[in-house]
Design an enzyme around this catalytic site. Structure first.
Site, PDB file in Angstrom:
ATOM      1  N   PRO A 159      37.110   1.000 134.821  1.00  6.73           N
ATOM      2  CG  PRO A 159      37.312   2.310 136.728  1.00  6.73           C
ATOM      3  CD  PRO A 159      37.227   2.405 135.227  1.00  6.73           C
ATOM      4  CG  ASN A 160      36.133  -2.236 139.601  1.00 11.89           C
ATOM      5  OD1 ASN A 160      36.946  -3.077 139.979  1.00 11.89           O
ATOM      6  ND2 ASN A 160      36.091  -1.015 140.103  1.00 11.89           N
TER       7      ASN A 160
ATOM      8  NE  ARG B 242      31.389  -3.519 139.646  1.00 12.40           N
ATOM      9  CZ  ARG B 242      31.427  -2.357 139.024  1.00 12.40           C
ATOM     10  NH1 ARG B 242      31.671  -2.289 137.721  1.00 12.40           N
ATOM     11  NH2 ARG B 242      31.247  -1.247 139.689  1.00 12.40           N
TER      12      ARG B 242
ATOM     13  CE1 TYR C 208      27.046  -1.628 136.924  1.00  8.15           C
ATOM     14  CE2 TYR C 208      27.835  -2.886 138.818  1.00  8.15           C
ATOM     15  CZ  TYR C 208      27.607  -1.670 138.192  1.00  8.15           C
ATOM     16  OH  TYR C 208      27.932  -0.499 138.834  1.00  8.15           O
TER      17      TYR C 208
ATOM     18  CG  ASN D 292      30.547   2.323 131.561  1.00  6.85           C
ATOM     19  OD1 ASN D 292      30.733   3.139 132.462  1.00  6.85           O
ATOM     20  ND2 ASN D 292      29.814   1.228 131.720  1.00  6.85           N
TER      21      ASN D 292
ATOM     22  CB  ALA E 227      34.350   4.227 139.826  1.00  3.97           C
TER      23      ALA E 227
ATOM     24  CD  GLU F 235      28.329   9.989 130.983  1.00  3.88           C
ATOM     25  OE1 GLU F 235      28.241  11.170 130.562  1.00  3.88           O
ATOM     26  OE2 GLU F 235      28.204   9.681 132.171  1.00  3.88           O
TER      27      GLU F 235
ATOM     28  CG  HIS G  53      26.819   5.268 133.083  1.00  5.65           C
ATOM     29  ND1 HIS G  53      28.072   5.132 133.625  1.00  5.65           N
ATOM     30  CD2 HIS G  53      26.699   6.558 132.696  1.00  5.65           C
ATOM     31  CE1 HIS G  53      28.680   6.306 133.587  1.00  5.65           C
ATOM     32  NE2 HIS G  53      27.875   7.186 133.018  1.00  5.65           N
TER      33      HIS G  53
ATOM     34  NE  ARG H 164      24.149   1.647 141.182  1.00  2.57           N
ATOM     35  CZ  ARG H 164      25.321   1.122 140.803  1.00  2.57           C
ATOM     36  NH1 ARG H 164      25.700   1.220 139.522  1.00  2.57           N
ATOM     37  NH2 ARG H 164      26.091   0.507 141.665  1.00  2.57           N
TER      38      ARG H 164
HETATM   39  C1  DQA Z   1      28.637   2.196 135.781  1.00  2.00           C
HETATM   40  C2  DQA Z   1      28.031   3.034 136.921  1.00  2.00           C
HETATM   41  C3  DQA Z   1      29.123   3.592 137.808  1.00  2.00           C
HETATM   42  O1  DQA Z   1      28.551   4.381 138.850  1.00  2.00           O
HETATM   43  C4  DQA Z   1      29.909   2.463 138.439  1.00  2.00           C
HETATM   44  O2  DQA Z   1      30.993   2.978 139.200  1.00  2.00           O
HETATM   45  C5  DQA Z   1      30.399   1.463 137.446  1.00  2.00           C
HETATM   46  C6  DQA Z   1      29.545   1.101 136.308  1.00  2.00           C
HETATM   47  C7  DQA Z   1      27.553   1.518 134.925  1.00  2.00           C
HETATM   48  O3  DQA Z   1      27.889   1.058 133.833  1.00  2.00           O
HETATM   49  O4  DQA Z   1      26.395   1.421 135.342  1.00  2.00           O
HETATM   50  O5  DQA Z   1      31.454   0.852 137.622  1.00  2.00           O
HETATM   51  O6  DQA Z   1      29.373   3.064 134.933  1.00  2.00           O
END
Ligand code: DQA
Length: 145
Positions: A10-11, A18, A23, A74, A77, A98, A100, A107
Site C-alpha cells: 500500500p501507498n 509521497r 522515498y 515490499n 505498512a 523482503e 524496504h 524510523r
Molecule cells: C516501507 C517502510 C514502511 O514502514 C512504510 O509503511 C512503507 C514503505 C519502505 O519501503 O521503506 O509504506 O516499506
C-alpha cells in the site's frame, strides 16, 4: 529462465510525490522500468504488481507460490501489522526477499517489527529504489545455487 514476482504494497503507488525526503523522487513506474532493465541483464523474467489491499496482497503471494521461482515483496505498512501476510509467505515454498526503500530501523519504533522477517530468505532496506535492484541480484544468486 527463472521467474520473479515483485509485489509492492500500500501507498507505494504514490512514491515520487509521497514523502520524497524518505522515498525519493522516482515514481513507481520509474522503479519498475529500472527493475525490468536489471532483470533483462540478469536473465530473469519479472512480473510486477502493486496493491493497496491486504487481501489482494495475500492472493498475489499465493499466485507467486504457483507461478514464480522467487518472490520479492515490499509489504509497506502491512509489514508491521499483518499476520495474514506472514501466513501467506509461510504457505508458499519459493524463497521470498523482503524489501524496504527506507531503513525501517532508523524510523519510528512501530516500524522496527516485521511479521515476515523470520520467514524470508533475507531482507534489503535503506537504499531507496536501489533496494529493489539489489533484491533482484539476491534472487538471481539464491536461484543459481
Ligand atoms: C516501507 C517502510 C514502511 O514502514 C512504510 O509503511 C512503507 C514503505 C519502505 O519501503 O521503506 O509504506 O516499506
Amino acid at each position: 529462465m527463472h521467474r520473479i514476482m515483485v509485489i509492492h504494497g500500500p501507498n507505494l503507488n504514490l512514491i515520487g510525490t509521497r514523502e520524497p525526503d524518505i522515498y525519493g523522487s522516482q515514481s513507481l513506474e520509474d522503479i519498475n522500468q529500472a527493475m525490468r532493465t536489471e532483470a533483462r541483464e540478469l536473465d530473469l523474467e519479472v512480473t510486477i504488481v502493486q496493491t493497496n489491499h491486504e487481501g489482494e496482497l495475500v492472493e498475489e503471494i499465493q499466485k507467486a507460490g504457483k507461478q514464480a521461482d522467487a518472490l520479492i515483496i515490499n509489504p509497506a505498512a502491512y509489514t508491521h501489522t499483518s499476520v495474514a501476510i506472514l501466513d501467506a509467505v509461510k504457505a508458499i515454498s519459493i524463497p521470498a526477499i523482503e524489501v524496504h526503500m527506507s531503513n525501517v530501523h532508523a524510523r519510528e519504533d512501530f516500524r522496527h517489527h516485521s511479521y515476515i522477517a523470520g520467514v524470508v530468505a533475507g531482507r534489503i532496506m535503506g537504499f531507496g529504489a536501489e533496494s529493489y535492484l539489489l533484491a533482484l541480484r539476491a534472487a538471481k544468486s539464491i536461484l543459481s545455487i
